[in-house]
Design an enzyme around this catalytic site. Structure first.
Site, PDB file in Angstrom:
ATOM      1  N   MET A  12      -9.398  -8.461  28.144  1.00 23.95           N
ATOM      2  CA  MET A  12      -8.523  -7.734  27.205  1.00 23.95           C
ATOM      3  C   MET A  12      -8.838  -8.159  25.785  1.00 23.95           C
ATOM      4  SD  MET A  12      -4.858  -7.997  29.111  1.00 23.95           S
ATOM      5  CE  MET A  12      -4.696  -7.947  30.897  1.00 23.95           C
ATOM      6  N   SER A  42      -6.621 -10.997  41.314  1.00 22.28           N
ATOM      7  CA  SER A  42      -6.844 -10.994  39.864  1.00 22.28           C
ATOM      8  C   SER A  42      -6.575 -12.383  39.298  1.00 22.28           C
ATOM      9  CB  SER A  42      -5.914  -9.983  39.193  1.00 22.28           C
ATOM     10  OG  SER A  42      -5.926 -10.214  37.794  1.00 22.28           O
ATOM     11  N   ASP A  96      -9.883  -9.752  34.393  1.00 23.83           N
ATOM     12  CA  ASP A  96      -9.316  -8.846  33.384  1.00 23.83           C
ATOM     13  C   ASP A  96      -9.719  -9.270  31.983  1.00 23.83           C
ATOM     14  OD1 ASP A  96      -7.706  -6.962  34.948  1.00 23.83           O
ATOM     15  OD2 ASP A  96      -6.596  -8.752  35.562  1.00 23.83           O
ATOM     16  N   HIS A 148     -12.832  -5.940  34.871  1.00 23.30           N
ATOM     17  CA  HIS A 148     -12.021  -4.796  34.405  1.00 23.30           C
ATOM     18  C   HIS A 148     -11.876  -4.933  32.891  1.00 23.30           C
ATOM     19  CE1 HIS A 148      -7.705  -2.869  34.480  1.00 23.30           C
ATOM     20  NE2 HIS A 148      -8.583  -2.112  33.859  1.00 23.30           N
ATOM     21  N   MET A 167      -4.954   2.838  37.610  1.00 24.02           N
ATOM     22  CA  MET A 167      -3.945   1.849  37.228  1.00 24.02           C
ATOM     23  C   MET A 167      -2.590   2.279  37.769  1.00 24.02           C
ATOM     24  SD  MET A 167      -5.452  -0.581  35.528  1.00 24.02           S
ATOM     25  CE  MET A 167      -3.929  -1.469  35.198  1.00 24.02           C
ATOM     26  N   HIS A 170     -11.179 -10.371  40.728  1.00 28.15           N
ATOM     27  CA  HIS A 170     -10.944  -9.380  39.679  1.00 28.15           C
ATOM     28  C   HIS A 170     -10.714 -10.125  38.360  1.00 28.15           C
ATOM     29  CE1 HIS A 170      -9.478  -5.406  38.253  1.00 28.15           C
ATOM     30  NE2 HIS A 170      -8.568  -6.096  37.579  1.00 28.15           N
ATOM     31  N   MET A 179     -10.532  -3.988  29.558  1.00 29.36           N
ATOM     32  CA  MET A 179      -9.482  -3.270  28.815  1.00 29.36           C
ATOM     33  C   MET A 179      -9.770  -3.507  27.338  1.00 29.36           C
ATOM     34  SD  MET A 179      -6.471  -4.365  31.416  1.00 29.36           S
ATOM     35  CE  MET A 179      -7.555  -5.595  32.130  1.00 29.36           C
ATOM     36  N   ASP A 201      -4.649  -1.083  40.825  1.00 31.09           N
ATOM     37  CA  ASP A 201      -4.421  -2.326  40.090  1.00 31.09           C
ATOM     38  C   ASP A 201      -3.064  -2.264  39.407  1.00 31.09           C
ATOM     39  OD1 ASP A 201      -4.638  -4.620  38.577  1.00 31.09           O
ATOM     40  OD2 ASP A 201      -6.279  -3.889  37.289  1.00 31.09           O
TER      41      ASP A 201
HETATM   42  C1  DX5 Z   1      -3.208  -5.823  34.108  1.00 33.73           C
HETATM   43  C2  DX5 Z   1      -4.390  -6.141  34.939  1.00 33.73           C
HETATM   44  C3  DX5 Z   1      -4.137  -6.468  36.361  1.00 33.73           C
HETATM   45  C4  DX5 Z   1      -3.163  -7.589  36.600  1.00 33.73           C
HETATM   46  C5  DX5 Z   1      -2.334  -7.196  37.773  1.00 33.73           C
HETATM   47  O1  DX5 Z   1      -3.541  -4.991  33.054  1.00 33.73           O
HETATM   48  O2  DX5 Z   1      -5.349  -5.100  34.928  1.00 33.73           O
HETATM   49  O3  DX5 Z   1      -5.363  -6.733  37.036  1.00 33.73           O
HETATM   50  O4  DX5 Z   1      -3.752  -8.836  36.870  1.00 33.73           O
HETATM   51  O5  DX5 Z   1      -1.345  -8.128  37.950  1.00 33.73           O
HETATM   52  P1  DX5 Z   1      -0.216  -7.970  39.062  1.00 33.73           P
HETATM   53  O6  DX5 Z   1      -0.908  -7.923  40.386  1.00 33.73           O
HETATM   54  O7  DX5 Z   1       0.625  -9.165  38.869  1.00 33.73           O
HETATM   55  O8  DX5 Z   1       0.502  -6.676  38.767  1.00 33.73           O
HETATM   56 ZN    ZN Z   2      -7.153  -5.430  36.182  1.00 35.12          ZN
END
Ligand code: DX5
Ligand code: ZN
Length: 220
Positions: A35, A8, A33, A64, A135, A31, A66, A173
């Site tokens: 947000m 990620s 993210d 991903h 998750m 990956h 969010m 994740d």
């Molecule tokens: C958090 C993200 C994850 C995040 C995971 O909401 O969806 O993808 O990067 O990070 P780690 O591996 O540090 O838990």
């Molecule tokens: Zn993620």
């Protein structure tokens, strides 16, 4: 199917994303993210960055989302260059139509479940997806500890997919590291997202190899 590792970039240096992508040549996916500071209390990046990153790396992008209103935004990420697009089922009004729109653009479609969201209500629509993202933390921030309460859901999702004979991947994740990956692989996960474990390490590619062999051994 073979296990896959998806570092990620949330834990990477956002000013050097192309270099960070190049630091994990042995990864299967990157990956990404997205947000929006509404669905989760954090703000990261959106379509223009995905578009730029898709041009700067040959790794497929696993986006991903969010975000609120994925019905409106998710399919556009396929045009931006994402190979897989995951939206949260809690935020989506028309998940089947949204998944079909994503697939019609040639990308893989996935639904994500927050820790408190059960998989069972979605049993009848599993075939509309290429992947289910379970998750293992509350979404929003990297560097949290894996919530063990989420692990039984991996197993139940695997059982539902097997029951219907579906070739749908299970991604996990959050909090994935050398300490936690084995129990998730053993429960039936296929695709492992890891942010801080990979990019906070001195040698990110070594961590990718290590995570893969731990998961493979746990699954065997
Ligand atoms: C958090 C993200 C994850 C995040 C995971 O909401 O969806 O993808 O990067 O990070 P780690 O591996 O540090 O838990
Ligand atoms: Zn993620």
């Amino acid at each position: 199917m073979a296990l896959q590792i998806a570092p990620s970039i949330l834990a990477a240096d956002f000013a050097r994303l192309a270099d960070e992508a190049a630091a994990v040549p042995n990864a299967d996916w990157l990956h990404v993210d997205v947000m929006d500071n509404h669905f989760v209390p954090n703000l990261t990046l959106g379509m223009p960055v995905v578009e730029a990153l898709a041009k700067a790396t040959d790794k497929p992008l696993d986006c991903h989302l969010m975000i609120e209103h994925p019905d409106r935004w998710a399919p556009g990420y396929a045009d931006a260059g994402a190979s897989s697009i995951t939206f949260h089922i809690e935020a989506c009004r028309a998940p089947i139509l949204t998944a079909r729109e994503i697939r019609a653009k040639g990308a893989r479609a996935a639904m994500a479940l927050r820790p408190a969201t059960p998989i069972e209500p979605y049993e009848d629509m599993l075939s509309e997806f290429d992947m289910i993202l379970i998750m293992t933390i509350e979404p929003g921030f990297g560097g949290q500890q894996l919530l063990d309460a989420c692990v039984p859901k991996i197993r139940r999702t695997r059982e539902l997919l097997d029951k219907h004979g579906l070739d749908v991947w299970i991604e996990i994740d959050g909090g994935v590291s050398a300490y936690t990956i084995e129990r998730c692989a053993e429960a039936g996960a296929d695709v492992f997202v890891a942010g801080s474990a990979v990019f906070n390490a001195d040698d990110p590619s070594l961590v990718v190899d290590n995570l893969r062999s731990l998961a493979e051994r746990a699954r065997a």
